[in-house]
Structure formats: C-alpha cells, structure tokens
Scaffold this motif. Structure first.
Motif, PDB file in Angstrom:
ATOM      1  N   GLU A  22      -9.330  -5.518   9.138  1.00  0.00           N
ATOM      2  CA  GLU A  22      -9.154  -6.058   7.788  1.00  0.00           C
ATOM      3  C   GLU A  22     -10.448  -6.632   7.255  1.00  0.00           C
ATOM      4  N   ALA A  76       2.909 -12.822   1.675  1.00  0.00           N
ATOM      5  CA  ALA A  76       1.992 -12.888   2.807  1.00  0.00           C
ATOM      6  C   ALA A  76       0.640 -12.360   2.370  1.00  0.00           C
ATOM      7  N   ARG A 109      -6.841  -7.328  12.886  1.00  0.00           N
ATOM      8  CA  ARG A 109      -7.499  -8.443  12.170  1.00  0.00           C
ATOM      9  C   ARG A 109      -8.994  -8.139  11.990  1.00  0.00           C
ATOM     10  N   ASN A 155     -15.484  -9.967  10.836  1.00  0.00           N
ATOM     11  CA  ASN A 155     -14.932 -10.684  11.991  1.00  0.00           C
ATOM     12  C   ASN A 155     -15.514 -10.184  13.303  1.00  0.00           C
ATOM     13  N   VAL A 193      -6.663 -17.454   9.947  1.00  0.00           N
ATOM     14  CA  VAL A 193      -7.318 -16.833   8.787  1.00  0.00           C
ATOM     15  C   VAL A 193      -7.314 -17.841   7.623  1.00  0.00           C
ATOM     16  N   ARG A 194      -8.473 -18.238   7.172  1.00  0.00           N
ATOM     17  CA  ARG A 194      -8.650 -19.169   6.049  1.00  0.00           C
ATOM     18  C   ARG A 194      -7.817 -20.458   6.234  1.00  0.00           C
ATOM     19  N   TYR A 229       0.813  -1.227   0.000  1.00  0.00           N
ATOM     20  CA  TYR A 229       0.000   0.000   0.000  1.00  0.00           C
ATOM     21  C   TYR A 229       0.848   1.280   0.000  1.00  0.00           C
TER      22      TYR A 229
HETATM   23  C1  LIG Z   1       2.238 -13.770   7.445  1.00  0.00           C
HETATM   24  C2  LIG Z   1       1.755 -12.350   7.452  1.00  0.00           C
HETATM   25  C3  LIG Z   1       2.551 -11.366   8.005  1.00  0.00           C
HETATM   26  C4  LIG Z   1       2.143 -10.035   7.989  1.00  0.00           C
HETATM   27  N1  LIG Z   1       2.998  -9.069   8.449  1.00  0.00           N
HETATM   28  C5  LIG Z   1       2.627  -7.775   8.335  1.00  0.00           C
HETATM   29  C6  LIG Z   1       3.526  -6.726   8.662  1.00  0.00           C
HETATM   30  O1  LIG Z   1       4.680  -6.939   9.065  1.00  0.00           O
HETATM   31  N2  LIG Z   1       3.092  -5.441   8.530  1.00  0.00           N
HETATM   32  C7  LIG Z   1       1.823  -5.143   8.077  1.00  0.00           C
HETATM   33  O2  LIG Z   1       1.490  -3.966   7.940  1.00  0.00           O
HETATM   34  N3  LIG Z   1       0.944  -6.132   7.793  1.00  0.00           N
HETATM   35  C8  LIG Z   1       1.316  -7.418   7.904  1.00  0.00           C
HETATM   36  N4  LIG Z   1       0.415  -8.403   7.551  1.00  0.00           N
HETATM   37  C9  LIG Z   1      -1.008  -8.063   7.313  1.00  0.00           C
HETATM   38  C10 LIG Z   1      -1.261  -7.680   5.869  1.00  0.00           C
HETATM   39  O3  LIG Z   1      -0.654  -6.439   5.604  1.00  0.00           O
HETATM   40  C11 LIG Z   1      -2.766  -7.580   5.582  1.00  0.00           C
HETATM   41  O4  LIG Z   1      -3.334  -6.606   6.402  1.00  0.00           O
HETATM   42  C12 LIG Z   1      -3.517  -8.885   5.779  1.00  0.00           C
HETATM   43  O5  LIG Z   1      -2.760  -9.991   5.363  1.00  0.00           O
HETATM   44  C13 LIG Z   1      -4.836  -8.902   4.961  1.00  0.00           C
HETATM   45  O6  LIG Z   1      -4.559  -8.750   3.608  1.00  0.00           O
HETATM   46  P1  LIG Z   1      -4.688  -9.942   2.524  1.00  0.00           P
HETATM   47  O7  LIG Z   1      -3.452  -9.895   1.705  1.00  0.00           O
HETATM   48  O8  LIG Z   1      -4.961 -11.233   3.175  1.00  0.00           O
HETATM   49  O9  LIG Z   1      -5.840  -9.458   1.553  1.00  0.00           O
HETATM   50  P2  LIG Z   1      -7.311  -8.937   1.782  1.00  0.00           P
HETATM   51  O10 LIG Z   1      -7.729  -8.357   0.479  1.00  0.00           O
HETATM   52  O11 LIG Z   1      -7.430  -8.111   3.011  1.00  0.00           O
HETATM   53  O12 LIG Z   1      -8.099 -10.284   2.037  1.00  0.00           O
HETATM   54  C14 LIG Z   1      -8.230 -11.307   1.062  1.00  0.00           C
HETATM   55  C15 LIG Z   1      -9.168 -12.355   1.627  1.00  0.00           C
HETATM   56  O13 LIG Z   1      -8.536 -12.998   2.745  1.00  0.00           O
HETATM   57  C16 LIG Z   1      -9.449 -13.197   3.794  1.00  0.00           C
HETATM   58  N5  LIG Z   1      -9.011 -12.398   4.963  1.00  0.00           N
HETATM   59  C17 LIG Z   1      -8.086 -11.422   4.994  1.00  0.00           C
HETATM   60  N6  LIG Z   1      -7.919 -10.931   6.231  1.00  0.00           N
HETATM   61  C18 LIG Z   1      -8.769 -11.625   6.996  1.00  0.00           C
HETATM   62  C19 LIG Z   1      -9.056 -11.609   8.382  1.00  0.00           C
HETATM   63  N7  LIG Z   1      -8.455 -10.775   9.230  1.00  0.00           N
HETATM   64  N8  LIG Z   1      -9.996 -12.460   8.837  1.00  0.00           N
HETATM   65  C20 LIG Z   1     -10.624 -13.332   8.006  1.00  0.00           C
HETATM   66  N9  LIG Z   1     -10.385 -13.380   6.674  1.00  0.00           N
HETATM   67  C21 LIG Z   1      -9.477 -12.565   6.189  1.00  0.00           C
HETATM   68  C22 LIG Z   1     -10.792 -12.789   3.268  1.00  0.00           C
HETATM   69  O14 LIG Z   1     -11.393 -13.931   2.696  1.00  0.00           O
HETATM   70  C23 LIG Z   1     -10.466 -11.783   2.207  1.00  0.00           C
HETATM   71  O15 LIG Z   1     -11.457 -11.702   1.224  1.00  0.00           O
HETATM   72  C24 LIG Z   1       0.849  -9.721   7.492  1.00  0.00           C
HETATM   73  C25 LIG Z   1       0.048 -10.713   6.934  1.00  0.00           C
HETATM   74  C26 LIG Z   1       0.485 -12.008   6.884  1.00  0.00           C
HETATM   75  C27 LIG Z   1      -0.384 -13.034   6.227  1.00  0.00           C
END
Ligand SMILES: Cc1cc2nc3c(=O)[nH]c(=O)nc-3n(C[C@H](O)[C@H](O)[C@H](O)COP(=O)(O)OP(=O)(O)OC[C@H]3O[C@@H](n4cnc5c(N)ncnc54)[C@H](O)[C@@H]3O)c2cc1C
Length: 303
Positions: free
Chosen positions: A288, A221, A285, A292, A253-254, A161
């Motif tokens: 996002e 991720a 969480r 939830n 998550v999933r 972002y």
């Molecule tokens: C291993 C890992 C490490 C991370 N480390 C960081 C970090 O250091 N700094 C940082 O800013 N962010 C971090 N994040 C968070 C990341 O930036 C996102 O906010 C988060 O992963 C949601 O984005 P998405 O890519 O899953 O896509 P999204 O478009 O948000 O979600 C895609 C789909 O995934 C599912 N989903 C996503 N989030 C959730 C949830 N909370 N509960 C249930 N279903 C959900 C839904 O089905 C959704 O439609 C991390 C995420 C992961 C997986």
C-alpha cells in the motif's frame, strides 16, 4: 511500478519465508502487528481503549487448505471471544473467510463462520467477515447473506476498487447489512477492478454517501484524510448524527491521526492483527505504501 514490485516479491516463497523468519526478531513487523500471541495484544488494546477507540481483533491467517486446521482456527476464534468477554467486550473480531474454510468449500466456511457468529451472539459480541481477493467475493457474500438471515451480529466488507461493489452495496443495504467500506488491498485485474487511484477514491466517496443515506451503521475503513474530510462535511451538511457510523483504521498506520479523529468526537475502531501467520498481511501493508519498505531496510541496517 513500486507497488507491482512489492506484490511480485510477496509471491516469492523464498522472500516471504525470510520475512517471516526475521520480521519479529528484527523488530520491523511490530509496526503493524500487535504480536504473535494473544497475550501480546492486551497492552496495545488497553492503550487504544485509553484513547477512546474501540478495537477489532484479527487472528492472522488465510488460505488454510486443511479441514481440521480450519476447525482449529474456528475453536481459536471462539476462545478469543471468551477472553474478550472476560476482559473487554468493546473489542470484536474480524476474520478472513479462507482462514476458516472458504479455500476448501463455501459450505465449510458457512459452517465454521456460523459457529463463531453463534458463539459471539451468546456473548453479545460481533464478527466482521473480511473481504479477500476477487475470486472469493461472490462466495463470501453468499456465506454472509445466509448468516445474516439468522444473525444480526455479523457484518462484511466491501471494496471500492471493484466494479461490482455499487450493486452489492444496494443489495446488502436492502437486507440491513452492516458494511465496512475499504478501498481493497489485493492486486486485481482491470476486468474486475478500477486501476487508477482517482477512480477507486471517487467510487469510495459515492459508496460512502450511499451507505450514509441507506446503510446500517457503516464503517469507513481508510486513513485517507481527503476521504475522512469529505465524510465529516457530508454528515454535517446532511444532519447525520455521529453515532450512526464509525471510522476504522489499521493498527500502526497514522496513529496520531487516529487519536485526532477520536478526540474530535467520532467513533473510531482500530483493526489489531496478531498471530504467527502475519507475513501476507504485512506484505499488503508494504504494498500500500512502498515507503514502508524503508522500515524494513532500517531494521536490516540497524540489526
Ligand atoms: C480497518 C480496516 C480494515 C480493512 N479490511 C480490509 C478487507 O477486509 N479487505 C481488503 O481488501 N482491504 C482491507 N483493508 C485495507 C484497505 O483496502 C486499504 O488497502 C488500506 O486501508 C489503504 O487504503 P487507504 O484507504 O488508507 O488509502 P490510501 O490512499 O492507500 O492511503 C491514504 C493515506 O493513508 C496512509 N497509509 C495508507 N496505508 C498505509 C500504510 N500501509 N502504511 C502507512 N501509511 C499508510 C498514507 O498516509 C496514505 O497517503 C482494511 C483497511 C482498514 C483500515
């Protein structure tokens, strides 16, 4: 709209104090947090390992503004690494820079993270420096690049972002940095970050391709199946071997999707958070995916 409402609730100390008090007892925090103590983590870790997934453990905490407290967290991370070395070195650790000094000074963060990385190196383990909100980005990358000059068992996170990330990724690729690419979890202004989901996702895909071409074992991720599908077809088309990258997802998550990707033969690592300071992580969480919040509501009605 809903996302903004959750972010603004997350800023209300009364609300977060209430969530912290009731979250574990009423059972809604367990969906995303393995527990408050290290011993709560082992059953979750074993279950993931049985499904052929690796793990990175996050001892929860952030914005620690007392020097001694950052040293206690540093010692705790070293003790966690000792436990992992005795039990399962396929589990690494992830930490937040403001938990170990960055809320006080860059030098303190460098010193504390350096101790943890040096300890991990002796044990053959790996440390991932998470990325927090945009005021900390430059300092986090400074700490990381200075450590990367001395150690190769440390990686950092970049966020799709942020407008700056494409330039950061090019510079970090040039020093062989191991990067985790995520979308970004904090509320950021338009001056520094894309606001539309389509832009954040589009940038993610561009950066993922760049990392697959030039990166050093990148970690993707995301739980977004459209992005995962894009990456898997891109690597097939480009003849990139599956052991040159991994997918990472968050504990809780999933879960079925996590197993599905691991069963399809991709490397999958699950980020497993634990510790008493779980509330800010939990609120991100919820933000996002405001649906939830229904879990919280159900726990309240039921409990
Ligand atoms: C291993 C890992 C490490 C991370 N480390 C960081 C970090 O250091 N700094 C940082 O800013 N962010 C971090 N994040 C968070 C990341 O930036 C996102 O906010 C988060 O992963 C949601 O984005 P998405 O890519 O899953 O896509 P999204 O478009 O948000 O979600 C895609 C789909 O995934 C599912 N989903 C996503 N989030 C959730 C949830 N909370 N509960 C249930 N279903 C959900 C839904 O089905 C959704 O439609 C991390 C995420 C992961 C997986």
């Amino acid at each position: 709209m809903l996302k903004r409402a959750v972010y603004s609730l997350a800023d209300k100390p009364g609300f977060t104090a209430w969530v912290s008090r009731h979250g574990m007892r009423w059972g809604f925090a367990q969906r995303f947090i393995a527990g408050e103590a290290i011993d709560d983590v082992w059953p979750a870790l074993q279950e993931l390992r049985d499904d052929n997934m690796a793990v990175t453990l996050d001892y929860l905490g952030e914005s620690v503004d007392d020097v001694d407290a950052t040293r206690v967290v540093t010692a705790t991370y070293c003790a966690i690494l000792d436990e992992l070395s005795a039990r399962d070195n396929a589990a690494s650790v992830s930490l937040k820079p403001t938990q170990v000094g960055l809320a006080i000074s860059t030098e303190l963060a460098r010193e504390n993270i350096g101790k943890i990385v040096a300890h991990a190196q002796q044990l053959g383990n790996f440390v991932r420096v998470d990325m927090e909100d945009s005021p900390t980005t430059a300092a986090t990358l400074d700490v990381f690049t200075s450590l990367r000059a001395d150690y190769d068992n440390v990686g950092v996170v970049v966020q799709s972002y942020l407008h700056r990330t494409a330039a950061d990724v090019r510079e970090l690729n040039a020093i062989g940095a191991q990067l985790r690419l995520c979308k970004g979890a904090y509320k950021e202004p338009a001056a520094v970050a894309y606001q539309a989901k389509s832009e954040v996702d589009g940038n993610y895909i561009k950066l993922a391709e760049l990392l697959l071409q030039e990166g050093n074992y990148p970690a993707f991720a995301t739980h977004d199946d459209r992005i995962v599908d894009h990456i898997t077809s891109y690597v097939e088309r480009s003849g990139i071997a599956r052991d040159r990258f991994e997918f990472q997802m968050l504990y809780g998550v999933r879960r079925d999707y996590q197993r599905e990707i691991a069963a399809a033969g991709y490397n999958v690592k699950i980020y497993v958070p634990f510790g008493a300071e779980w509330c800010p992580y939990f609120m991100r969480r919820i933000a996002e995916r405001p649906a939830n919040a229904l879990f919280v509501m159900r726990a309240l009605v039921g409990g």
